[in-house]
Design a protein around this motif. Structure first.
Motif, short mmCIF file in Angstrom:
data_model
loop_
_atom_site.label_atom_id
_atom_site.label_comp_id
_atom_site.label_asym_id
_atom_site.label_seq_id
_atom_site.Cartn_x
_atom_site.Cartn_y
_atom_site.Cartn_z
N GLY A 1 0.87 -1.37 -0.01
CA GLY A 1 -0.07 0.08 -0.06
C GLY A 1 0.98 1.36 0.04
O GLY A 1 0.42 2.24 -0.28
N ARG A 2 2.10 1.30 0.30
CA ARG A 2 2.95 2.34 0.30
C ARG A 2 3.85 2.51 -0.97
O ARG A 2 3.85 3.64 -1.39
CB ARG A 2 4.18 2.20 1.68
CG ARG A 2 3.34 2.48 2.72
CD ARG A 2 4.40 2.24 4.04
NE ARG A 2 5.25 3.27 4.09
CZ ARG A 2 6.58 3.19 4.65
NH1 ARG A 2 6.93 1.87 5.07
NH2 ARG A 2 7.35 4.00 4.99
N ILE A 3 4.32 1.33 -1.39
CA ILE A 3 5.30 1.37 -2.47
C ILE A 3 4.96 0.12 -3.42
O ILE A 3 5.04 -0.97 -2.75
CB ILE A 3 6.60 1.53 -2.31
CG1 ILE A 3 7.48 1.72 -3.55
CG2 ILE A 3 7.13 0.65 -1.50
CD1 ILE A 3 8.57 2.56 -3.50
N VAL A 4 4.92 0.07 -4.55
CA VAL A 4 4.66 -1.12 -5.41
C VAL A 4 6.09 -1.70 -5.61
O VAL A 4 7.02 -0.93 -6.16
CB VAL A 4 3.86 -0.92 -6.69
CG1 VAL A 4 3.71 -2.16 -7.67
CG2 VAL A 4 2.45 -0.39 -6.53
N ILE A 5 6.61 -2.76 -5.16
CA ILE A 5 7.73 -3.41 -5.46
C ILE A 5 7.52 -4.50 -6.62
O ILE A 5 6.95 -5.60 -6.58
CB ILE A 5 8.38 -4.17 -4.58
CG1 ILE A 5 8.32 -3.11 -3.44
CG2 ILE A 5 9.66 -4.77 -4.75
CD1 ILE A 5 8.95 -3.65 -1.83
N ASP A 6 8.12 -4.02 -7.99
CA ASP A 6 8.11 -5.21 -9.07
C ASP A 6 9.59 -5.65 -9.03
O ASP A 6 10.32 -4.89 -9.10
CB ASP A 6 7.58 -4.35 -10.28
CG ASP A 6 6.14 -4.06 -10.69
OD1 ASP A 6 5.65 -4.86 -9.76
OD2 ASP A 6 5.88 -3.29 -11.32
N ALA A 7 9.41 -7.06 -9.40
CA ALA A 7 10.75 -7.68 -9.42
C ALA A 7 10.92 -8.55 -10.64
O ALA A 7 10.04 -9.09 -10.95
CB ALA A 7 11.00 -8.64 -8.14
N VAL A 8 11.63 -8.17 -11.28
CA VAL A 8 12.13 -9.08 -12.58
C VAL A 8 13.15 -10.13 -12.47
O VAL A 8 14.15 -10.07 -11.97
CB VAL A 8 12.74 -7.90 -13.65
CG1 VAL A 8 13.00 -8.87 -15.00
CG2 VAL A 8 11.96 -6.87 -13.92
N VAL A 9 12.52 -11.35 -12.33
CA VAL A 9 13.33 -12.65 -11.77
C VAL A 9 14.30 -12.96 -13.00
O VAL A 9 14.13 -12.93 -14.10
CB VAL A 9 12.20 -13.63 -11.55
CG1 VAL A 9 12.79 -14.98 -11.30
CG2 VAL A 9 11.18 -13.40 -10.47
N PRO A 10 15.31 -13.43 -12.06
CA PRO A 10 16.46 -13.72 -13.02
C PRO A 10 15.98 -15.19 -13.79
O PRO A 10 15.87 -16.06 -13.02
CB PRO A 10 17.91 -13.74 -12.37
CG PRO A 10 17.23 -14.18 -10.79
CD PRO A 10 15.84 -13.53 -10.99
N ASP A 11 16.27 -15.05 -14.96
CA ASP A 11 15.76 -16.45 -15.75
C ASP A 11 16.81 -17.51 -15.69
O ASP A 11 16.56 -18.64 -15.82
CB ASP A 11 14.87 -16.48 -16.95
CG ASP A 11 16.23 -15.62 -18.11
OD1 ASP A 11 17.03 -15.19 -17.57
OD2 ASP A 11 15.61 -15.49 -19.03
N TYR A 12 17.86 -17.29 -15.31
CA TYR A 12 19.04 -18.11 -15.37
C TYR A 12 18.75 -19.30 -14.39
O TYR A 12 19.25 -20.52 -14.67
CB TYR A 12 20.51 -17.57 -15.10
CG TYR A 12 21.25 -16.96 -16.24
CD1 TYR A 12 20.55 -16.46 -17.40
CD2 TYR A 12 22.68 -17.16 -16.54
CE1 TYR A 12 21.10 -15.98 -18.47
CE2 TYR A 12 23.44 -16.93 -17.53
CZ TYR A 12 22.52 -16.19 -18.52
OH TYR A 12 23.02 -15.81 -19.50
N TYR A 13 18.07 -19.02 -13.36
CA TYR A 13 17.78 -20.02 -12.16
C TYR A 13 16.44 -20.48 -12.18
O TYR A 13 15.86 -20.92 -11.56
CB TYR A 13 18.29 -19.55 -11.06
CG TYR A 13 19.62 -19.23 -10.64
CD1 TYR A 13 20.47 -20.08 -10.98
CD2 TYR A 13 20.17 -17.88 -10.26
CE1 TYR A 13 22.10 -19.93 -10.90
CE2 TYR A 13 21.38 -17.60 -10.31
CZ TYR A 13 22.48 -18.62 -10.40
OH TYR A 13 23.75 -18.36 -10.54
N ALA A 14 15.80 -19.88 -13.50
CA ALA A 14 14.39 -20.50 -13.41
C ALA A 14 14.02 -21.91 -14.11
O ALA A 14 15.13 -22.35 -14.99
CB ALA A 14 13.53 -19.43 -14.30
N ARG A 15 13.12 -22.42 -14.11
CA ARG A 15 12.68 -23.84 -14.59
C ARG A 15 12.13 -23.65 -16.01
O ARG A 15 12.44 -24.33 -16.90
CB ARG A 15 11.66 -24.16 -13.84
CG ARG A 15 11.13 -25.53 -13.96
CD ARG A 15 10.34 -26.30 -12.97
NE ARG A 15 9.75 -27.67 -13.35
CZ ARG A 15 10.32 -28.67 -13.47
NH1 ARG A 15 11.55 -28.94 -13.00
NH2 ARG A 15 9.56 -29.97 -13.79
#
Lengths: 96, 348
Positions: free
Chosen positions: B217-231
């Motif tokens: 509600g105070r700040i929106v935190i968007d995170a772009v996930v690193p795909d190197y460690y993704a499935r």
């Protein structure tokens, strides 16, 4: 994320903050909410609700207006609208 | 009939005073004398709006290096586009900002390199940049424009995401983007120095989850996930030639900002053709649009229209074949190239 248990004050005047606006897009075939680096498609009902978030109309008046326009119980409309507005406020797309 | 693009990334110039080691500029920069002139940009912006584009991201390089930035912004606004300025803050004076606001600017994104001045200026390679970012952020908020802070994270700053979010809150940003380095171009060249360990990435993910709950509600935190460690791979640019396009300083139109790294693609230029013609018929856009170009395991994959085979630039960078399955996917024949996971080993 949004907690529907937190009621919205009937006297609150929801409005879109600067940098957020609702536009109709021919190319996308409907209403879209433009926000900082994000675009959200709004269905017809959501668009009708967001159009009323001008900062002039209170939440109570907004619910009354929709209850007169649509044949649904006022309490259900109030809950549905509150859920939508809370969700938008959590994403910083609406000020309550 | 193709879908219509939603967003246009306008790379107004490759010039920039900073020297971040993960810069998204291509390795070969467009020189100043090759940059599109004001009138051409204004035409491109009008054509973009006619094509259905809703948002334009004025970027670079540092867009403040263009003396006609205010005119370009006014042209975008007049065309009905939502205008977003993506800046390092160095080069945007307070009087330029005032002009941009009057021209109809809708939103500002300021990059920061770290939570404290010394480290941030060292990463950016520019003494005093951090202080100028703070000053521009205050001026943006003073104009009541929404502000996003963008922080690219890598091995040297990934353990300070909490400090970065605190800084964004102190700057009164509405939104902070925690963007892990994407390894193309300069970042791929500097990968050994930039890539965090798997443990760092996991700590960062928990930190983001905790910060989101704390600051809801105070700040929106968007995170772009690193795909190197993704499935599974990321749905890069929402699908090739589907949602967005990118115009380079010299006028080439790309499906994504890194597409020039794929050798053999033919890009068309706004100097010679309309944006609508390029979107519909450019060989570069047609190359990987839809699912017809896919081979197995993508071709029959139930996720083929969810992640679109992942990232074409990454497939090319890691396998030499842009139509290969993105090696990040655990089903990819070349997945072992990623799965080695040792950031110090060269696997390109």
């Amino acid at each position: 994320m949004s907690d529907p248990a937190i009621p919205i004050d009937a006297a609150a005047r929801p409005r879109l903050p600067r940098g957020v606006r609702l536009v109709h897009s021919e190319a996308q075939g409907g209403w879209v909410l433009l926000a900082p680096e994000r675009i959200f498609k709004a269905d017809a009902i959501a668009a009708e609700i967001i159009k009323r978030c001008t900062g002039e109309v209170t939440f109570g008046q907004l619910v009354d207006d929709l209850a007169n326009s649509y044949t649904a119980p006022r309490e259900k409309i109030r809950t549905d609208v509150a859920t939508l507005l809370r969700g938008l406020a959590d994403k910083k797309l609406l000020e309550l | 009939m193709h879908e219509k693009p939603l967003g246009l990334l306008a790379e107004l110039t490759h010039r920039c005073p900073l020297g971040c080691p993960y810069c998204s500029n291509p390795l070969a920069l467009d020189p100043r004398e090759d940059e599109l002139d004001t009138a051409t940009w204004l035409r491109v912006l009008r054509e973009a709006a006619e094509l259905g584009v809703l948002q334009v991201h004025l970027s670079g390089g540092e867009p403040g290096a263009r003396r006609d930035l205010i005119d370009i912004t006014a042209g975008a606004h007049a065309a009905g586009l939502y205008t977003n300025l993506i800046t390092s803050a160095v080069g945007i004076t307070e009087s330029v900002l005032t002009g941009l606001v009057q021209a109809g600017l809708d939103h500002v994104q300021i990059s920061i390199q770290d939570g404290d001045a010394q480290s941030a200026d060292r990463i950016a390679g520019y003494a005093g940049a951090f202080a100028r970012k703070r000053a521009l952020a205050a001026a943006v908020v003073g104009h009541k424009l929404p502000l996003t802070v963008n922080a690219v994270v890598h091995r040297a700053n990934i353990d300070r995401i909490g400090d970065i979010v605190d800084l964004a809150l102190a700057l009164a940003a509405n939104r902070v983007e925690i963007a892990h380095v994407q390894y193309y171009g300069w970042a791929l060249r500097n990968r050994a120095a930039l890539m965090p360990s798997r443990e760092q990435v996991e700590r960062a993910a928990s930190a983001v989850a905790e910060l989101r709950a704390r600051h809801q509600g105070r700040i929106v935190i968007d995170a772009v996930v690193p795909d190197y460690y993704a499935r599974y791979p990321k749905p890069c640019v929402g699908g090739w030639g589907r949602r967005s396009l990118n115009v380079t300083p010299a006028g080439k139109v790309l499906p994504c900002h890194a597409a020039e790294s794929i050798i053999g693609l033919e890009f068309w230029n706004v100097r010679e053709r309309s944006l609508a013609e390029i979107w519909a018929n450019s060989p570069a856009f047609s190359a990987f649009r839809g699912t017809g170009w896919m081979r197995e395991p993508c071709a029959s994959c139930p996720r083929r229209e969810l992640d679109f085979g992942g990232c074409r630039c990454q497939a090319f960078a890691l396998t030499g074949d842009a139509s290969a399955t993105d090696p990040v996917c655990h089903l990819a024949p070349d997945h072992a190239r990623v799965a080695r996971g040792d950031p110090d080993r060269s696997w390109v």
